[in-house]
Design an enzyme around this catalytic site. Structure first.
Site, PDB file in Angstrom:
ATOM      1  N   HIS A   5      66.982  49.334  64.518  1.00 42.73           N
ATOM      2  CA  HIS A   5      67.552  51.456  65.420  1.00 42.73           C
ATOM      3  C   HIS A   5      66.845  51.896  64.169  1.00 42.73           C
ATOM      4  O   HIS A   5      66.328  52.368  63.211  1.00 42.73           O
ATOM      5  CB  HIS A   5      69.228  51.087  64.563  1.00 42.73           C
ATOM      6  CG  HIS A   5      69.814  51.902  65.420  1.00 42.73           C
ATOM      7  ND1 HIS A   5      69.974  52.731  64.999  1.00 42.73           N
ATOM      8  CD2 HIS A   5      70.793  51.906  66.142  1.00 42.73           C
ATOM      9  CE1 HIS A   5      71.336  53.662  65.165  1.00 42.73           C
ATOM     10  NE2 HIS A   5      71.673  53.022  66.203  1.00 42.73           N
TER      11      HIS A   5
ATOM     12  N   PHE B  66      71.892  58.988  72.016  1.00 42.77           N
ATOM     13  CA  PHE B  66      71.008  59.333  71.490  1.00 42.77           C
ATOM     14  C   PHE B  66      70.996  61.404  71.299  1.00 42.77           C
ATOM     15  O   PHE B  66      70.358  61.983  70.737  1.00 42.77           O
ATOM     16  CB  PHE B  66      69.755  58.706  71.238  1.00 42.77           C
ATOM     17  CG  PHE B  66      70.071  57.419  69.990  1.00 42.77           C
ATOM     18  CD1 PHE B  66      70.164  57.351  69.203  1.00 42.77           C
ATOM     19  CD2 PHE B  66      70.317  55.726  71.395  1.00 42.77           C
ATOM     20  CE1 PHE B  66      69.996  55.553  68.600  1.00 42.77           C
ATOM     21  CE2 PHE B  66      69.940  54.901  70.976  1.00 42.77           C
ATOM     22  CZ  PHE B  66      70.266  54.671  69.217  1.00 42.77           C
TER      23      PHE B  66
ATOM     24  N   TYR C  99      78.232  60.633  69.828  1.00 41.08           N
ATOM     25  CA  TYR C  99      78.637  61.400  68.581  1.00 41.08           C
ATOM     26  C   TYR C  99      79.576  62.533  68.517  1.00 41.08           C
ATOM     27  O   TYR C  99      80.269  62.434  69.214  1.00 41.08           O
ATOM     28  CB  TYR C  99      77.355  62.440  68.332  1.00 41.08           C
ATOM     29  CG  TYR C  99      76.128  62.150  68.954  1.00 41.08           C
ATOM     30  CD1 TYR C  99      75.846  61.288  67.408  1.00 41.08           C
ATOM     31  CD2 TYR C  99      75.108  62.756  69.588  1.00 41.08           C
ATOM     32  CE1 TYR C  99      74.137  60.951  67.501  1.00 41.08           C
ATOM     33  CE2 TYR C  99      73.685  61.856  69.557  1.00 41.08           C
ATOM     34  CZ  TYR C  99      72.887  61.773  68.087  1.00 41.08           C
ATOM     35  OH  TYR C  99      71.862  61.082  67.852  1.00 41.08           O
TER      36      TYR C  99
ATOM     37  N   ASP D 100      77.957  54.389  69.882  1.00 33.00           N
ATOM     38  CA  ASP D 100      79.599  54.911  70.199  1.00 33.00           C
ATOM     39  C   ASP D 100      79.181  57.020  70.372  1.00 33.00           C
ATOM     40  O   ASP D 100      77.621  57.309  69.777  1.00 33.00           O
ATOM     41  CB  ASP D 100      79.628  55.455  68.970  1.00 33.00           C
ATOM     42  CG  ASP D 100      81.264  55.087  69.011  1.00 33.00           C
ATOM     43  OD1 ASP D 100      81.472  54.620  70.183  1.00 33.00           O
ATOM     44  OD2 ASP D 100      82.325  55.372  67.887  1.00 33.00           O
TER      45      ASP D 100
END
Length: 221
Positions: free
Chosen positions: A187, A78, A67, A65
């Site tokens: 992750h 990221f 931010y 998703d």
């Protein structure tokens, strides 16, 4: 939502743009951006493709998703805009790069510099409502981004796919591992990293070893 995507992708994705699900997705996104604060800004929704052209793709990193905080998302998974505080996952990415290949922790969390070298920073969902994580999931974005992964797998050779965490690892079934290099790890989120599933994975040095092996220029992480 106007699909402002680099010309290099259009021959491979034009078919998706004309499918009913995508037309419904466009209507949904337009409505959301009209009625709510959403991220990234409309002109950055397809930033990943505009910075990393199809013919240049060497590495694919899959996020989930964008931010959802103000000023963070810039269309690359990221990544955050210049001057924005680094979110926890990005901090852990930079820490791993520092220990893995000795590159000092950077001032900016803007990963356009990676994308411009051929790293496709692909979120599964390309938009989100402000402060509501996952709010644009299951509206059609995942169908589109899965199609992107399949196109890269089918039309290109020797791409490195970095699959971090359970969500990204599920995308392995879309990738021909006889043609491409798949590197998996936990992750970079604190929940995973603090349990020992991220640090020391050497994703970045292993990616560059593979690129060197096949005669491609390594990434300046």
């Amino acid at each position: 939502m106007d699909v402002t995507i680099h010309e290099s992708w259009k021959p491979y994705l034009e078919e998706e743009f004309n499918k009913p699900y995508f037309k419904n997705l466009v209507d949904f996104v337009k409505s959301e951006y009209k009625d709510h604060k959403c991220f990234p800004p409309g002109n950055q929704i397809f930033n990943a493709f505009n910075h990393c052209h199809f013919e240049d793709v060497k590495v694919v990193i899959i996020g989930q998703d964008p931010y959802h905080g103000h000023g963070q998302a810039n269309g690359l998974c990221f990544s955050v805009n210049d001057g924005v505080a680094h979110p926890p996952s990005l901090i852990n990415i930079f820490k791993e790069i520092e220990t893995d290949i000795g590159i000092p922790y950077p001032k900016t969390g803007n990963l356009e510099r990676w994308a411009d070298q051929g790293v496709l920073l692909l979120n599964a969902t390309l938009t989100v409502r402000a402060h509501e994580a996952g709010s644009h999931q299951n509206k059609g974005w995942e169908i589109f981004t899965d199609a992107v992964i399949k196109v890269i797998s089918g039309k290109k050779q020797d791409v490195v796919f970095l699959l971090w965490g359970g969500f990204a690892k599920k995308k392995a079934n879309l990738i021909n591992n006889n043609k491409h290099k798949i590197i998996t790890s936990g992750h970079p989120s604190p929940l995973s990293a603090n349990r020992g599933f991220w640090f020391g994975n050497k994703s970045f040095s292993n990616t560059n070893k593979w690129l060197n092996f096949i005669g491609k220029k390594p990434i300046q992480w």
